[in-house]
Design a protein around this motif. Structure first.
Motif, PDB file in Angstrom:
ATOM      1  N   LEU A 385       0.817  -1.207   0.000  1.00 25.75           N
ATOM      2  CA  LEU A 385       0.000   0.000   0.000  1.00 25.75           C
ATOM      3  C   LEU A 385       0.855   1.262   0.000  1.00 25.75           C
ATOM      4  O   LEU A 385       0.531   2.247  -0.686  1.00 25.75           O
ATOM      5  N   ALA A 386       1.947   1.245   0.778  1.00 30.66           N
ATOM      6  CA  ALA A 386       2.836   2.408   0.822  1.00 30.66           C
ATOM      7  C   ALA A 386       3.412   2.702  -0.560  1.00 30.66           C
ATOM      8  O   ALA A 386       3.533   3.872  -0.967  1.00 30.66           O
ATOM      9  N   LYS A 387       3.747   1.669  -1.292  1.00 32.37           N
ATOM     10  CA  LYS A 387       4.274   1.866  -2.643  1.00 32.37           C
ATOM     11  C   LYS A 387       3.175   2.344  -3.591  1.00 32.37           C
ATOM     12  O   LYS A 387       3.385   3.232  -4.427  1.00 32.37           O
ATOM     13  N   GLU A 388       1.999   1.747  -3.465  1.00 31.97           N
ATOM     14  CA  GLU A 388       0.885   2.125  -4.327  1.00 31.97           C
ATOM     15  C   GLU A 388       0.460   3.578  -4.114  1.00 31.97           C
ATOM     16  O   GLU A 388       0.009   4.245  -5.043  1.00 31.97           O
ATOM     17  N   ASN A 392       7.810   6.560  -0.152  1.00 34.24           N
ATOM     18  CA  ASN A 392       8.326   7.493   0.850  1.00 34.24           C
ATOM     19  C   ASN A 392       7.240   7.828   1.864  1.00 34.24           C
ATOM     20  O   ASN A 392       6.994   8.982   2.181  1.00 34.24           O
ATOM     21  N   ARG A 393       6.601   6.799   2.400  1.00 38.36           N
ATOM     22  CA  ARG A 393       5.518   7.000   3.342  1.00 38.36           C
ATOM     23  C   ARG A 393       5.367   5.756   4.215  1.00 38.36           C
ATOM     24  O   ARG A 393       5.921   4.696   3.929  1.00 38.36           O
ATOM     25  N   VAL A 394       4.569   5.903   5.278  1.00 37.06           N
ATOM     26  CA  VAL A 394       4.272   4.803   6.185  1.00 37.06           C
ATOM     27  C   VAL A 394       2.790   4.470   6.064  1.00 37.06           C
ATOM     28  O   VAL A 394       1.942   5.358   6.148  1.00 37.06           O
ATOM     29  N   GLU A 395       2.507   3.185   5.855  1.00 35.98           N
ATOM     30  CA  GLU A 395       1.115   2.740   5.820  1.00 35.98           C
ATOM     31  C   GLU A 395       0.911   1.651   6.867  1.00 35.98           C
ATOM     32  O   GLU A 395       1.726   0.754   7.026  1.00 35.98           O
ATOM     33  N   THR A 396      -0.198   1.770   7.609  1.00 40.85           N
ATOM     34  CA  THR A 396      -0.568   0.725   8.556  1.00 40.85           C
ATOM     35  C   THR A 396      -1.748  -0.056   7.993  1.00 40.85           C
ATOM     36  O   THR A 396      -2.543   0.470   7.190  1.00 40.85           O
TER      37      THR A 396
END
Length: 404
Positions: A385-388, A392-396
């Motif tokens: 999900l972070a890549k989608e 350069n982000r954090v996904e939980t």
């Protein structure tokens, strides 16, 4: 002229057998080769070998069985097990069954030659013990004798030099500490033959061979210095559980740690979170600057992460540019905050030739319905999900894994 030490090479790869045998002959050893376990056992029945180099996976029987059969024929023959990563557990088990050491394939020839030399020296020392058993004063290793009261009645010159306080301290000396029950069992006939005990004295490790000498009514102890062997074993153990490039836990070791932590979280209901991250567009680094720069980047990122996590957290290389951070006693929000801190540290760092780089993070917390596989699946999906969503982000990710 002193006879050459004989080494048996047991491997089903004919090219490896020939190459290894040729190198060993150049180094002054006599050699014989076997392509199967049966051939190796037959060779041991025909002649005496100082050492057998045994591949763990043979076509007709396991290498450990080959080792056991050879040692049944010739107990003083040492064995070094050669193995790939996939069979590391069995290789470690081999030392517990009497192997001198083991080595991972592909191995460095210098490392193998060093282990061969140490194994041959150990076999020679064992032969010397048997040859000079009646003349302990001449033995090059420490020899200690005890009377039925447990008092030290004799030290050979080597023992006197290495352990000057042994006579006064007796069984309370570090060399003999922990041998009381073994010695008592030998006196009482409960322990037949010889007992073995491993002990540390300062930085040295000794293997004690303890026997009851009935003819003279005393306990005789031969102490063999196995310090180098223990160092070799520890070095191989570390290689087996760490990533060779970054020095952190490898996938195999991390999987075992994670399984234990998941079981603990499930049993006691303690919080547990897992973060997975990889470097964005890392392939460009390798393609543009080469793999040396790519390796430097992975090492530098590992250093940054270790600086910004707790001592209780565990970072591991999962594969390629993918990494894991296990965070015991952390709930989802705490883990997300920690991952964001790591993301910012990486994004704010200048990686020499590679310049600025970023990383994407997926974070999950252990949930009551989780097992090891579902937790790993969910953290992988969180990273997806972070890549989608732009990198350069954090996904939980909470609950079920996402479909891709």
């Amino acid at each position: 002229m002193k006879a050459k030490e004989k080494i048996l090479v047991v491997d089903d790869d004919p090219n490896l057998r020939k190459t290894l045998a040729d190198i060993l002959r150049v180094k002054g050893y006599e050699t014989a080769a076997a392509g199967t376990g049966a051939e190796a056992v037959a060779a041991a029945e025909r002649e005496m070998f100082s050492l057998a180099l045994i591949d763990l996976m043979l076509p007709d029987m396991p290498g450990l069985e080959v080792m056991a059969r050879i040692k049944a024929i010739s107990p003083l023959t040492e064995a070094i097990i050669l193995t790939g990563h996939a069979s590391m557990d069995s290789a470690i088990e081999a030392t517990g069954q009497g192997a001198f050491s083991y080595l991972l394939k592909p191995y460095e020839m210098d490392d193998l030659l060093l282990k061969i030399r140490h194994a041959v020296e150990r076999k020679q020392a064992q032969e010397e013990i048997l040859r000079l058993a009646s003349f302990p004063r001449l033995l090059p290793s420490p020899v200690i004798e005890l009377n039925p009261a447990g008092e030290v009645t004799y030290l050979n010159p080597v023992a006197e030099r290495l352990f000057p306080e042994l006579s006064a301290m007796g069984q309370s000396h570090p060399l003999l500490r922990g041998t009381g029950e073994l010695i008592a069992a030998l006196w009482q006939g409960e322990q037949p033959g010889e007992a073995a005990h491993e002990t540390r004295v300062g930085e040295a490790t000794y293997e004690l061979h303890i026997s009851y000498v009935q003819e003279v009514g005393l306990i005789r102890i031969y102490a063999i210095d196995i310090t180098q062997r223990k160092r070799d074993e520890e070095e191989i153990r570390i290689l087996a559980i760490t990533d060779s490039l970054t020095g952190i836990a490898n996938r195999r070791e991390f999987s075992e740690i994670l399984a234990r932590e998941v079981a603990r979280a499930k049993r006691y209901g303690v919080p547990l979170s897992l973060a997975m991250y990889d470097l964005d567009y890392f392939k460009r680094v390798n393609d543009t600057f080469g793999h040396d720069v790519g390796d430097y980047v992975l090492q530098a990122v590992t250093g940054l992460v270790k600086e910004h996590i707790r001592t209780t957290d565990i970072v591991a290389r999962w594969g390629g540019e993918e990494f894991m951070v296990l965070m015991p006693q952390s709930d989802r929000q705490a883990a997300r905050d920690a991952a964001e801190k790591l993301r910012q540290a990486i994004a704010g760092h200048h990686f020499n030739q590679a310049g600025k780089l970023t990383a994407s993070f997926g974070v999950v917390a252990f949930e009551p319905q989780d097992d090891l596989n579902s937790l790993l699946k969910r953290v992988d999906d969180a990273l997806y999900l972070a890549k989608e969503h732009g990198r350069n982000r954090v996904e939980t990710l909470v609950g079920e894994a996402v479909s891709k």
